[in-house]
Scaffold this motif. Structure first.
Motif, PDB file in Angstrom:
ATOM      1  N   ALA A   1       0.642  -1.236  -0.003  1.00 22.42           N
ATOM      2  CA  ALA A   1       0.012  -0.044   0.135  1.00 22.42           C
ATOM      3  C   ALA A   1       1.002   1.356  -0.028  1.00 22.42           C
ATOM      4  O   ALA A   1       0.535   2.355  -0.646  1.00 22.42           O
ATOM      5  CB  ALA A   1      -0.921   0.001   1.260  1.00 22.42           C
ATOM      6  N   GLU A   2       2.027   1.318   0.839  1.00 24.77           N
ATOM      7  CA  GLU A   2       2.971   2.350   0.817  1.00 24.77           C
ATOM      8  C   GLU A   2       3.563   2.496  -0.511  1.00 24.77           C
ATOM      9  O   GLU A   2       3.762   3.576  -0.930  1.00 24.77           O
ATOM     10  CB  GLU A   2       3.934   2.172   1.856  1.00 24.77           C
ATOM     11  CG  GLU A   2       3.040   2.196   3.287  1.00 24.77           C
ATOM     12  CD  GLU A   2       4.065   1.817   4.437  1.00 24.77           C
ATOM     13  OE1 GLU A   2       3.668   2.203   5.697  1.00 24.77           O
ATOM     14  OE2 GLU A   2       5.293   1.265   4.051  1.00 24.77           O
TER      15      GLU A   2
ATOM     16  N   ALA B   1       2.361   1.591  -3.333  1.00 26.31           N
ATOM     17  CA  ALA B   1       1.500   2.313  -4.622  1.00 26.31           C
ATOM     18  C   ALA B   1       1.216   3.816  -4.125  1.00 26.31           C
ATOM     19  O   ALA B   1       1.314   4.497  -5.099  1.00 26.31           O
ATOM     20  CB  ALA B   1       0.046   1.506  -4.118  1.00 26.31           C
ATOM     21  N   SER B   2       1.108   4.142  -2.850  1.00 25.17           N
ATOM     22  CA  SER B   2       0.888   5.559  -2.616  1.00 25.17           C
ATOM     23  C   SER B   2       2.194   6.473  -2.956  1.00 25.17           C
ATOM     24  O   SER B   2       1.834   7.247  -3.774  1.00 25.17           O
ATOM     25  CB  SER B   2       0.465   5.446  -0.990  1.00 25.17           C
ATOM     26  OG  SER B   2       1.104   6.589  -0.530  1.00 25.17           O
ATOM     27  N   ARG B   3       3.252   5.806  -2.686  1.00 27.12           N
ATOM     28  CA  ARG B   3       4.505   6.935  -3.007  1.00 27.12           C
ATOM     29  C   ARG B   3       4.843   6.692  -4.475  1.00 27.12           C
ATOM     30  O   ARG B   3       5.079   7.830  -4.867  1.00 27.12           O
ATOM     31  CB  ARG B   3       5.677   6.393  -2.160  1.00 27.12           C
ATOM     32  CG  ARG B   3       5.405   6.844  -0.528  1.00 27.12           C
ATOM     33  CD  ARG B   3       6.622   6.258   0.281  1.00 27.12           C
ATOM     34  NE  ARG B   3       7.641   6.245  -0.156  1.00 27.12           N
ATOM     35  CZ  ARG B   3       9.017   6.010   0.423  1.00 27.12           C
ATOM     36  NH1 ARG B   3       8.643   5.615   1.828  1.00 27.12           N
ATOM     37  NH2 ARG B   3      10.147   6.204   0.220  1.00 27.12           N
TER      38      ARG B   3
ATOM     39  N   SER C   1       2.257   6.681  -6.774  1.00 25.82           N
ATOM     40  CA  SER C   1       1.534   7.565  -7.409  1.00 25.82           C
ATOM     41  C   SER C   1       1.862   8.884  -7.485  1.00 25.82           C
ATOM     42  O   SER C   1       1.723   9.502  -8.557  1.00 25.82           O
ATOM     43  CB  SER C   1       0.105   7.412  -6.461  1.00 25.82           C
ATOM     44  OG  SER C   1      -0.349   5.978  -6.414  1.00 25.82           O
ATOM     45  N   VAL C   2       2.528   9.274  -6.469  1.00 26.52           N
ATOM     46  CA  VAL C   2       2.989  10.711  -6.412  1.00 26.52           C
ATOM     47  C   VAL C   2       3.941  10.813  -7.415  1.00 26.52           C
ATOM     48  O   VAL C   2       3.960  11.892  -8.121  1.00 26.52           O
ATOM     49  CB  VAL C   2       3.492  11.139  -4.922  1.00 26.52           C
ATOM     50  CG1 VAL C   2       3.933  12.679  -4.862  1.00 26.52           C
ATOM     51  CG2 VAL C   2       2.428  11.007  -3.760  1.00 26.52           C
TER      52      VAL C   2
ATOM     53  N   GLU D   1       2.753  10.309 -11.001  1.00 16.16           N
ATOM     54  CA  GLU D   1       1.503  11.244 -11.171  1.00 16.16           C
ATOM     55  C   GLU D   1       0.550  10.409 -11.863  1.00 16.16           C
ATOM     56  O   GLU D   1      -0.051  10.696 -12.876  1.00 16.16           O
ATOM     57  CB  GLU D   1       2.315  12.338 -12.244  1.00 16.16           C
ATOM     58  CG  GLU D   1       2.898  13.402 -11.303  1.00 16.16           C
ATOM     59  CD  GLU D   1       3.484  14.662 -12.264  1.00 16.16           C
ATOM     60  OE1 GLU D   1       3.143  14.625 -13.120  1.00 16.16           O
ATOM     61  OE2 GLU D   1       4.216  15.411 -11.488  1.00 16.16           O
TER      62      GLU D   1
ATOM     63  N   SER E   1      -2.573   7.526 -10.780  1.00 14.81           N
ATOM     64  CA  SER E   1      -3.314   6.574  -9.587  1.00 14.81           C
ATOM     65  C   SER E   1      -2.667   5.145  -9.439  1.00 14.81           C
ATOM     66  O   SER E   1      -2.651   4.564 -10.517  1.00 14.81           O
ATOM     67  CB  SER E   1      -4.504   6.644  -9.649  1.00 14.81           C
ATOM     68  OG  SER E   1      -5.093   5.693  -8.836  1.00 14.81           O
TER      69      SER E   1
ATOM     70  N   THR F   1      -2.733   1.877  -6.650  1.00 16.49           N
ATOM     71  CA  THR F   1      -3.524   1.406  -5.305  1.00 16.49           C
ATOM     72  C   THR F   1      -2.975  -0.117  -5.071  1.00 16.49           C
ATOM     73  O   THR F   1      -2.575  -0.861  -6.103  1.00 16.49           O
ATOM     74  CB  THR F   1      -4.962   1.201  -5.401  1.00 16.49           C
ATOM     75  OG1 THR F   1      -5.481   0.636  -6.796  1.00 16.49           O
ATOM     76  CG2 THR F   1      -5.519   2.771  -5.323  1.00 16.49           C
TER      77      THR F   1
END
Ligand SMILES: NC(=O)c1ccc[n+]([C@@H]2O[C@H](COP(=O)([O-])OP(=O)(O)OC[C@H]3O[C@@H](n4cnc5c(N)ncnc54)[C@H](OP(=O)(O)O)[C@@H]3O)[C@@H](O)[C@H]2O)c1
Length: 304
Positions: A229-230, A232-234, A236-237, A240, A242, A244
């Motif tokens: 999850a981390e 995927a979230s990092r 994403s940033v 640029e 999405s 998950t």
């Protein structure tokens, strides 16, 4: 360069062989590097050629047409499955950086072939890219292959340095599908994934002073252990877009991958990537990268 802690349990040392530190210095050393059409072998070859301190650098490829062209580098052709070609390609080589082969059902046989050929050709020291926790009890199926390969190296009579890489940090975001979803049975498990560039840096340090690391088994990890999850979230940033993570059961993971029509061993390998992380087998962070290279491990942001 400081000497890192050795993770080799005493039980790993075969009774018949105590590695003797060899007096190999780059100015008299012939080094061969395999996998030079790939990421790690290619980086190691390029960087050693730029440093230019080795007497002779040989790059091993399977297909001469795809060989990288570097001044001062000799290219030889050898597939690990071909014992004769491997022995010929390794003739006159002192130190062999053996990049593990691509996933294949018979990969251990291929590895045993090239290791036997190296010993027969007179290679003195072999450096191998293995995997964290390699051995028969590893949850990650391919780590069992690495364990068998390590056994072949330890009983070969050659001095050795085993680099037990964690999962490659650069590769984790590539597990996402076209919708940016990474899915698998990893749960909240953490993975101390390591950058391929850091693995290459360690290999270069070892190949410049192999005698310092003879007989060692070194676990190479990133500087932090992340959940998917981390990741995927990092990612994403940075990318640029999405991304998950969706947790799956083992059965759901097999169903969601069924359209690949992969053979059983490969499906087991893919799914066990996640179950090994869920089991906590890839979560240990250590200081080997810093100690061997003098710099901290690269982060996900660095590699992306
Ligand atoms: N820890 C991890 O997360 C992780 C992830 C992926 C892979 N790996 C392992 O780490 C290795 C290096 O990673 P990488 O990113 O540098 O991989 P890579 O870019 O795919 O390069 C693999 C290299 O190995 C060569 N090779 C493959 N099978 C061979 C064989 N049977 N005989 C001789 N050469 C062979 C390939 O040659 P060709 O160009 O001819 O194919 C290529 O040059 C991989 O090969 C794999 O075993 C680990």
């Amino acid at each position: 360069m400081t000497t890192p802690p050795d993770v080799t349990p005493a039980t790993f040392a075969p009774a018949t062989f105590t590695p003797v530190p060899l007096n190999l210095t780059p100015d008299t050393m012939t080094v061969a590097i395999s996998g030079v059409t790939g990421h790690i072998g290619g980086t190691v070859l390029r960087r050693l050629a730029n440093i230019g301190e080795h007497a002779h650098i040989i790059g091993l490829v399977r297909d001469a047409a795809r060989a990288p062209q570097r001044e001062g580098v000799e290219i030889r052709v050898a597939d690990y499955a071909d014992a004769v070609a491997c022995e010929k390609a390794l003739a006159g080589v002192d130190v062999f950086f053996m990049v593990s082969a691509s996933e294949a059902e018979d990969r251990v046989t291929q590895h045993r072939t090239v290791i036997a050929a190296a010993a027969k050709a007179g290679v003195q020291h072999i450096v191998y890219t293995s995997f964290v926790g390699a051995g028969p009890d590893a949850t990650f199926m391919l780590a069992r292959d690495h364990g068998l390969t390590e056994d072949a190296i330890r009983s070969s009579g050659m001095a050795f340095t085993i680099l037990r890489d964690n999962f490659y940090l650069d590769v984790l975001p590539l597990f996402a599908d076209e919708n940016g979803v990474i899915r698998g049975p990893a749960g909240e498990g953490r993975v101390a994934a390591v950058a391929r560039a850091d693995v290459a840096d360690v290999a270069i340090a070892v190949l410049r002073k192999p005698e310092l690391q003879a007989g060692r088994t070194l676990e190479l990890t990133g500087g932090e252990a992340l959940t998917f999850a981390e990741v995927a979230s990092r990612a994403s940033v940075i990318l640029e877009k999405s991304m998950t993570f969706v947790n799956e059961t083992v059965e759901q993971a097999q169903v969601s991958r069924a359209h690949y029509n992969a053979p059983g061993w490969q499906m087991d390998a893919w799914v066990s990537t996640y179950t090994a992380i869920a089991a906590g087998e890839l979560e240990v962070v250590n200081g080997t990268i810093l100690m061997l290279t003098g710099h901290p491990p690269r982060t996900l942001e660095d590699v992306l």
